[in-house]
Design an enzyme around this catalytic site. Structure first.
Site, PDB file in Angstrom:
ATOM      1  N   GLU A  32       8.281   3.192   8.135  1.00 24.64           N
ATOM      2  CA  GLU A  32       8.759   4.324   7.346  1.00 24.64           C
ATOM      3  C   GLU A  32      10.254   4.596   7.522  1.00 24.64           C
ATOM      4  OE1 GLU A  32       5.784   6.114   6.145  1.00 24.64           O
ATOM      5  OE2 GLU A  32       4.420   5.011   7.431  1.00 24.64           O
ATOM      6  N   GLY A  77       0.815  -1.212   0.000  1.00 26.19           N
ATOM      7  CA  GLY A  77       0.000   0.000   0.000  1.00 26.19           C
ATOM      8  C   GLY A  77       0.846   1.258   0.000  1.00 26.19           C
TER       9      GLY A  77
END
Length: 715
Positions: free
Chosen positions: A671, A245
């Site tokens: 991240e 995603g």
């Protein structure tokens, strides 16, 4: 029969290496993705996108298309169901692109203008490609640049504070012994998950049932209910497996189109985006133009810090690529200023993309720090240690934990940094110039309220129910390990159900907040269940015993601190100045990421982020045609990404990072892997060649041009 005496004390699951609980299903093909689930009477929709960058739709000539074999309907402005985009959802006000087929305006190339629905996907595609749409075109502007006359400072944007400032910048810069004042650019970049965006919508017993590929079923269900003015209880969204995603799989036009079509046709409708359509419909990382001014004393202590970042947004919705946020956490100075500026263009709205803000911001800032170290004749790690803040440079808050220097120390030891000759352009291996570089990394460690339920079953197993989303990160496995430790049982006795909005509200998979948020809720429910079982006598009833949790109050009571994951990136490169080729030979990332839940999947997450950072540094660059506003090469042939041949030895590891004030101790890692990698590689290219590259990607032609300029200057 399960009684309190049969709960064997098995601890230590969290932190060890566990293969994914759904791994066998994925490698054997048993795992079902959103575009693969079968339904009786399934119809297929194909979106038709605008071919002009700005204007109005004059006509949609659908009569010939409706006569084609298998075509069921053509939805467009004028006949499509109405939707309401005037609401505030989980992510704030929705992007108006969700209001498809509501008017004749076209704000960018790739705007949805029609949906063709047919019996088969092939029939829908053929008809969609035959549909004639006529436009009244208007002048458009898609060219991004820092000096654009329309640049403005956003006000009251809920995403990020646009500007922060303290101290007298002019005075401090004037008093500095060393100043770096440079501009850095990054290009438009795209998510490109392996699984395309797909959604199937149907009405089932009066409820809207959507099977989708998304990062948060609660999010999508809530927004769909508000878009279509439905009772939230009448909307169910499921997302069993997701093939990637990276920030792009929220609510997009294809889900809205599928719901519109099933409402009109009263049969299931599936809409799957093509790779090319994804380039205009699901967001992207904005290009950036960043100016950084750093002023320091001769010993490297920062006195002035100024980071000004420009990015683009669309004309219909405001989005900030918050590239200047990194310095608000990493470095302090007597005068400290950060600023975000936006340029409205006739392009789709950018969106969150892995490490939004931090990824491009770290390239600029960590490159500038390396330039400052060069001017101060200091080791880059020593410069960062000299400027390690004791509290948040902007917030003034204490850090929950901050072990970035520990990451640099451990990374330097493993990388052999002490043996590095700081002089650029002196190491050679045949035709290759060799260099090494480093950079710091950080990303916020947030948490959001979530609900969970844990049930003790009569067969001596436990069922965990939480509306988490597994976008390839191993969320199912992580929750099984967390529950196993909380219940003090073997992970094999845990079953996990996720990705169904009927399970209750929970944080979506994004912002490196998913695992931490879900683990908190699962732990709370498991702890309560364990206490109830310990106080209970007798067998478990057939329906089981269930404990539920809601962390809203606990999350709200969490002490205000600067909570972040930190890291240090190291890179070794080889550069052929005759061909311009840059080869990354080694990457090492060391992280301070709190409690690691699953060492196997955590390392994979970090390596995946680092690989993306390599791709960002050397390959990724989306280019728009200024004539028509569309992309040049909107596919994986024209949009280059790092492949196996480009990926070197990559090592990722972590240091102890305890946070005694945090009830979970987990920090996000989704991240942090990408942050700083591009800067470490760019710094290594400078060390190899003596030439700075301030524009990404570092393409062969740019290396050759830089080499030519260097030769001309020294001739």
């Amino acid at each position: 029969m399960l009684t309190t005496t049969t709960i064997a004390a098995v601890t230590g699951s969290v932190g060890s290496a566990h293969t994914r609980v759904e791994g066998r299903d994925k490698v054997t093909g048993a795992a079902r993705y959103a575009g693969e689930i079968r339904f009786a009477e399934l119809a297929h929709g194909w979106l038709v996108l605008s071919t002009v960058a700005r204007g109005r739709i004059r006509s949609v000539e659908d009569a010939p298309v409706l006569a084609m074999p298998g075509v069921l309907t053509v939805l467009r402005h004028g006949n499509a169901p109405r939707v309401d985009t005037d609401y505030v959802g989980m992510m704030g006000r929705p992007n108006p692109v969700l209001g498809i087929f509501q008017h004749d305006r076209v704000p960018f190339a790739g705007w949805p203008v029609a949906l063709v629905v047919a019996e088969t996907s092939e029939q829908a595609r053929e008809a969609a490609e035959a549909l004639v749409v006529r436009y009244d075109e208007e002048p458009h502007d898609v060219a991004f640049r820092a000096g654009h006359p329309g640049a403005y400072t956003p006000e009251n944007n809920p995403m990020v504070q646009a500007e922060t400032e303290k101290g007298n910048m002019r005075a401090q810069l004037g008093a500095c012994a060393v100043v770096v004042d440079e501009e850095y650019t990054t290009p438009e970049e795209h998510h490109n998950p392996m699984e395309p965006h797909a959604a199937t919508a149907r009405w089932d017993g009066g409820r809207l049932d959507v099977l989708d590929s998304n990062q948060g079923s609660s999010w999508v269900a809530s927004d769909l209910a508000q878009l279509f003015s439905l009772d939230p209880a009448s909307v169910r969204v499921r997302s069993e497996h997701v093939g990637g995603g990276f920030g792009s799989k929220g609510l997009s036009p294809h889900q809205v189109a599928a719901v519109m079509a099933t409402t009109v046709l009263h049969r299931p409708v599936r809409v799957v985006l093509t790779r090319r359509q994804m380039f205009s419909l699901v967001g992207f990382r904005s290009p950036t133009a960043q100016r950084i001014r750093l002023g320091a004393d001769a010993d490297g202590r920062l006195r002035a810090f100024d980071h000004r970042a420009h990015s683009l947004t669309s004309t219909v919705h405001e989005f900030i690529e918050s590239s200047a946020v990194l310095g608000r956490v990493m470095y302090d100075a007597d005068a400290h200023h950060t600023l975000h500026r936006l340029v409205r263009l006739d392009v789709p709205t950018p969106a969150w993309m892995r490490a939004p803000g931090e990824a491009p911001g770290s390239f600029a800032l960590e490159s500038a720090l390396d330039e400052l170290a060069e001017k101060c004749a200091m080791d880059p790690i020593a410069l960062r240690a000299r400027n390690e803040p004791e509290k948040g440079p902007v917030s003034g808050l204490q850090f929950s934990s901050r072990n970035v220097l520990t990451c640099f120390e451990e990374g330097a030891r493993r990388f052999g940094w002490a043996q590095r000759d700081p002089r650029p352009g002196v190491r050679r291996e045949g035709r290759w110039l060799l260099g090494t570089g480093t950079a710091a990394a950080t990303y916020p460690s947030g948490v959001a309220p979530s609900t969970a339920a844990v049930t003790a079953e009569p067969d001596q197993t436990f069922t965990v129910r939480i509306n988490a989303a597994d976008i390839g990160t191993g969320a199912r496995t992580a929750m099984a390990l967390v529950a196993a430790d909380a219940l003090e049982v073997d992970p094999g006795r845990i079953r996990v159900r996720i990705a169904d909005s009927d399970l209750g509200p929970a944080m979506f998979a994004g912002g490196s907040m998913g695992t931490r948020s879900w683990a908190w809720a699962v732990t709370a429910a498991a702890d309560e269940l364990r206490e109830r079982l310990a106080a209970r006598e007798g067998a478990i009833p057939p329906e089981g015993i269930t404990a539920r949790s809601d962390t809203t109050e606990a999350v709200g009571a969490l002490a205000k601190k600067e909570r972040h994951t930190f890291g240090a990136q190291f890179a070794e490169v080889a550069v052929d100045t005759a061909t311009g080729e840059v080869r990354v030979r080694r990457l090492l990332g060391i992280y301070a990421a709190g409690t690691i839940v699953n060492s196997l999947t955590a390392r994979s997450q970090l390596i995946g982020g680092m690989t993306w950072g390599l791709s960002m540094a050397l390959h990724e660059e989306a280019v728009r045609d200024r004539a028509d506003g569309g992309h040049i090469g909107a596919d994986l042939a024209g949009y280059h990404v790092a492949t196996h041949a480009d990926v070197p030895l990559i090592e990722a590891d972590w240091v102890d990072d305890p946070d005694p004030d945090d009830p979970v101790g987990i920090k996000g890692i989704g991240e942090i892997g990408i942050v700083g990698v591009a800067a470490a590689i760019a710094n290594a290219v400078w060390h190899a060649t003596g030439t700075r590259h301030r524009d990404l990607p570092i393409r062969p032609d740019r290396v050759l041009c830089a080499a030519d300029e260097t030769r001309h200057r020294t001739a």
